[in-house]
Design an enzyme around this catalytic site. Sequence first.
Site, PDB file in Angstrom:
ATOM      1  CG  HIS A 153      -0.147  -0.337   2.513  1.00 32.42           C
ATOM      2  ND1 HIS A 153       0.375   0.631   3.331  1.00 32.42           N
ATOM      3  CD2 HIS A 153       0.216  -1.516   3.062  1.00 32.42           C
ATOM      4  CE1 HIS A 153       1.006   0.048   4.335  1.00 32.42           C
ATOM      5  NE2 HIS A 153       0.941  -1.257   4.200  1.00 32.42           N
ATOM      6  CD  GLU A 187       1.717  -5.358   4.074  1.00 32.53           C
ATOM      7  OE1 GLU A 187       1.734  -6.076   5.079  1.00 32.53           O
ATOM      8  OE2 GLU A 187       1.219  -4.226   4.068  1.00 32.53           O
ATOM      9  CD  GLU A 282       4.601  -4.142   5.686  1.00 33.21           C
ATOM     10  OE1 GLU A 282       4.365  -4.702   6.776  1.00 33.21           O
ATOM     11  OE2 GLU A 282       3.850  -3.287   5.178  1.00 33.21           O
TER      12      GLU A 282
END
Length: 297
Positions: A153, A187, A282
């Site tokens: 994101h 991630e 991540e």
Amino acid sequence: MDFERYLKAGRIAAEVRESARKTYHVGSTLFEICESVEAHIRSMNGQPAFPVNTSLNEIAAHYTAEPNDATVVKEDDVLKIDIGVHIDGYIADTAVTVCYNPKYEALVKAAEAALGEAVRMARTNTKASDIGRTIEGTITKFGFRPIQNLSGHSLQQYTIHAGKSIPNIWTIGSSFRLLANEAYAIEPFVTTRDGQGAVHEGQTKNIFGITSRKPIKDKEADELLELIWGRYRSLPFAMRWLTDKYEEKELRRLIVVLTKKKNLHSYPILVEGYDKIVVQAEHTLIPAESTVNVITL
Ligand code: MN
Ligand code: MN
């Protein structure tokens, strides 16, 4: 965009993650792990951007310790430790999976390899869909499955999920290109070949966030809402973080009241569809004109 503050958040997050990776967690409670990781963040003058996630086994994400959570990490557990650090709202988001049974090592390697490949190709103008294809291809080569409905994101000040998704699979159709000077978390989540490759929401909810600051004319509830806003803004928080000011039973009651009034929302745990083991890796990165800064390296 404040690059210096992103860099500082990233340095703290990386050091805290590496320390959590090296620690032997078997026998510790999730409460102890969450509290010690968050204390480490604060000791370096960072703030947790969200409650440390300590999601076990088939829980992919969004589990943090309850107040005095007695869940103990066992030899065969697979523990994802997902860490967020912010400096004045500039967030670094990073995660590591720890496990002690060698049978899970290949899964963890697959997630780390997929993240490595994704980070290597990420530049200004890289298409998010190409990153997803690389992640899926790398995981598939290991003989495992990506979780298709979890994604990376974009990040903005005080916003962890800022609207753009970086998929963990190859998606056809419209995509976007990474922008210079925008922060992104990548991630990959990996499950076994016999997993569903998707997560659904579970019953447990122990991470919350403010949706609305509009008072509900309940003195106690409105006071709690203002305390949360003052401390955490719209960032996620845990009940553990408020037991310095509230008795647990009263806190639970007020959180139910504020959730019903839609002042608060909760983040349910995310569970693998066939209850198979999930691992995660991540990093957060910021593309520049010709290079990339992986701030959590
Ligand atoms: Mn994370
Ligand atoms: Mn993230």
